[in-house]
Design a protein around this motif. Structure first.
Motif, PDB file in Angstrom:
ATOM      1  N   TYR A   9      -3.078  -0.543 -11.067  1.00  0.00           N
ATOM      2  CA  TYR A   9      -1.034  -0.498 -10.315  1.00  0.00           C
ATOM      3  C   TYR A   9      -0.737   0.531  -9.761  1.00  0.00           C
ATOM      4  N   ASP A  10      -0.347   1.482 -10.603  1.00  0.00           N
ATOM      5  CA  ASP A  10       0.129   3.103  -9.933  1.00  0.00           C
ATOM      6  C   ASP A  10      -0.651   3.419  -8.560  1.00  0.00           C
ATOM      7  N   GLY A  11      -2.049   3.132  -8.414  1.00  0.00           N
ATOM      8  CA  GLY A  11      -2.897   3.863  -7.709  1.00  0.00           C
ATOM      9  C   GLY A  11      -2.968   1.807  -5.910  1.00  0.00           C
ATOM     10  N   LEU A  12      -3.075   1.340  -6.456  1.00  0.00           N
ATOM     11  CA  LEU A  12      -2.946   0.840  -5.456  1.00  0.00           C
ATOM     12  C   LEU A  12      -1.543   0.334  -4.985  1.00  0.00           C
ATOM     13  N   ALA A  67      -2.082   2.486  -2.223  1.00  0.00           N
ATOM     14  CA  ALA A  67      -2.888   2.336  -1.164  1.00  0.00           C
ATOM     15  C   ALA A  67      -2.100   1.101  -0.471  1.00  0.00           C
ATOM     16  N   TYR A  68      -1.350   0.471  -0.854  1.00  0.00           N
ATOM     17  CA  TYR A  68      -0.886  -0.438  -0.141  1.00  0.00           C
ATOM     18  C   TYR A  68       0.557   0.347   0.853  1.00  0.00           C
ATOM     19  N   GLN A  69       1.242   0.795   0.951  1.00  0.00           N
ATOM     20  CA  GLN A  69       2.103   1.449   1.123  1.00  0.00           C
ATOM     21  C   GLN A  69       1.755   2.784   2.361  1.00  0.00           C
ATOM     22  N   LEU A  70       0.392   2.924   1.977  1.00  0.00           N
ATOM     23  CA  LEU A  70      -0.756   3.658   2.847  1.00  0.00           C
ATOM     24  C   LEU A  70      -1.088   2.688   4.306  1.00  0.00           C
ATOM     25  N   ALA A  71      -1.285   2.084   3.822  1.00  0.00           N
ATOM     26  CA  ALA A  71      -1.971   0.027   4.747  1.00  0.00           C
ATOM     27  C   ALA A  71      -0.637  -0.193   5.446  1.00  0.00           C
ATOM     28  N   ALA A 110      -6.187   5.121   3.148  1.00  0.00           N
ATOM     29  CA  ALA A 110      -5.240   3.770   2.594  1.00  0.00           C
ATOM     30  C   ALA A 110      -7.232   3.279   1.905  1.00  0.00           C
ATOM     31  N   LEU A 111      -7.748   3.356   2.504  1.00  0.00           N
ATOM     32  CA  LEU A 111      -8.941   2.995   1.852  1.00  0.00           C
ATOM     33  C   LEU A 111      -9.598   3.887   0.850  1.00  0.00           C
ATOM     34  N   VAL A 153     -10.335   2.678  -2.805  1.00  0.00           N
ATOM     35  CA  VAL A 153     -11.712   2.457  -4.184  1.00  0.00           C
ATOM     36  C   VAL A 153     -10.819   3.558  -5.189  1.00  0.00           C
ATOM     37  N   SER A 154     -10.489   4.789  -5.374  1.00  0.00           N
ATOM     38  CA  SER A 154      -9.979   5.444  -5.907  1.00  0.00           C
ATOM     39  C   SER A 154      -8.854   5.140  -7.054  1.00  0.00           C
ATOM     40  N   ALA A 155      -8.703   3.976  -6.837  1.00  0.00           N
ATOM     41  CA  ALA A 155      -7.451   3.379  -7.834  1.00  0.00           C
ATOM     42  C   ALA A 155      -8.264   2.419  -8.667  1.00  0.00           C
TER      43      ALA A 155
END
Length: 310
Positions: free
Chosen positions: A211-214, A217-221, A236-237, A241-243
């Motif tokens: 959830y930290d990684g997501l 990622a959501y902010q980057l997207a 973002a992608l 994936v890294s998360a």
């Protein structure tokens, strides 16, 4: 004005353009202090009482309660607080009126069959509150999130995932919020857990890492979503994936991406998909939902996996 500068209650009423009854009302409540009493026991007021009475009339014309006027007159800095409080209260009342108006239009512009269903949905709001609160939606997320997530993660997820009732909703948004509330408060079938099960045969799975990684990622997207750009590879992608990879103790490889793409397809949940669909009807293009970000990133992932259909 009398030679001594003092005014009787009648003279004060005449100078201020009000009735004697009005002067007596404010005087009895301490808003208009008497300067003295005549030998006959009649009220006498100083010349400053005229301006004070006019100020009271102006504040009452704005529908300020007498208690707030008393506080505003007592301290010079209190009027700002009174005005701010009244503006906040008025904003809440206006929002309630707009919601009532939109709800009534929703009921007007439908068939008799639809009206019965819509009345049931709107009537399910706690206490019949219009606009409704969001406590039920917050409880829904506490129910569906994995156990033992850190409080800070639960907090940001709920803040981001729970839509606020629009201040000036359309009838369609009233209906979307009503349906969202019904979805979130629907009882879970016996023997079913609302939380997603942990991945099979994966003792290393760490949901807090995911959830930290997501969140990142959501902010980057988000900028691509706001601009209406198609899903594509990029930072973002990679973060998305890294998360998942770090949460499962794995590395980001082409094989992992393919497995993740298939896993996300299998883990799709119709109730959650419906939640994000309804939440999306309450969002603006400049404020995409977490569900929209998740779908955009999933589509970007699928587009980069050979043989996957976007």
């Amino acid at each position: 004005m009398p030679s001594d500068g003092m005014l009787s209650i009648g003279e004060l009423a005449e100078h201020a353009g009000v009735t004697v009854k009005t002067v007596r009302f404010y005087s009895d409540r301490g808003l208009l202090p008497e300067a003295a009493r005549s030998t006959g026991g009649h009220r006498r007021y100083g010349p400053e009482a005229v301006e004070r009475l006019r100020l009271i009339r102006s504040l009452r014309a704005l529908d300020l309660p007498v208690t707030d006027i008393d506080r505003a007159l007592d301290r010079e800095d209190a009027l700002d607080d009174v005005i701010a409080g009244q503006l906040e209260e008025l904003g809440s009342r206006l929002a309630a009126l707009r919601w009532r108006q939109a709800a009534l239009r929703l009921l007007r512009d439908c068939t008799p069959e639809e009206r019965a269903d819509r009345l049931r949905l709107i009537g399910a709001f706690p206490g019949g509150a219009v606009p409704p609160g969001t406590a039920a939606l917050a409880r829904y997320w506490r129910r569906v999130l994995p156990l033992r997530l850190p409080a800070r993660q639960v907090s940001w997820i709920i803040d981001a995932a729970v839509p606020q009732p629009p201040a000036d909703p359309t009838p369609a948004q009233v209906l979307a919020f009503a349906r969202l509330h019904a979805l979130a408060t629907a009882p879970c079938p016996p023997g079913h857990d609302s939380r997603p099960p942990p991945p099979e045969r994966d003792p290393e799975y760490r949901p807090s890492v995911l959830y930290d990684g997501l969140g990142e990622a959501y902010q980057l997207a988000a900028p691509a979503l706001r601009a209406g750009r198609s899903p594509h590879e990029g930072e973002a992608l990679d973060c998305f994936v890294s998360a998942y990879a770090h949460a499962h103790g794995a590395r980001d490889t082409p094989t992992f991406r393919r497995r993740l793409s298939l896993r996300l397809d299998r883990s799709a949940h119709p109730v959650m998909e419906r939640y994000w669909q309804l939440a999306g009807e309450l969002a603006t293009p400049q404020d995409p939902t977490l569900g929209a970000a998740q779908e955009w990133l999933r589509a970007a992932l699928d587009a980069g996996v050979p043989g996957r259909r976007v």
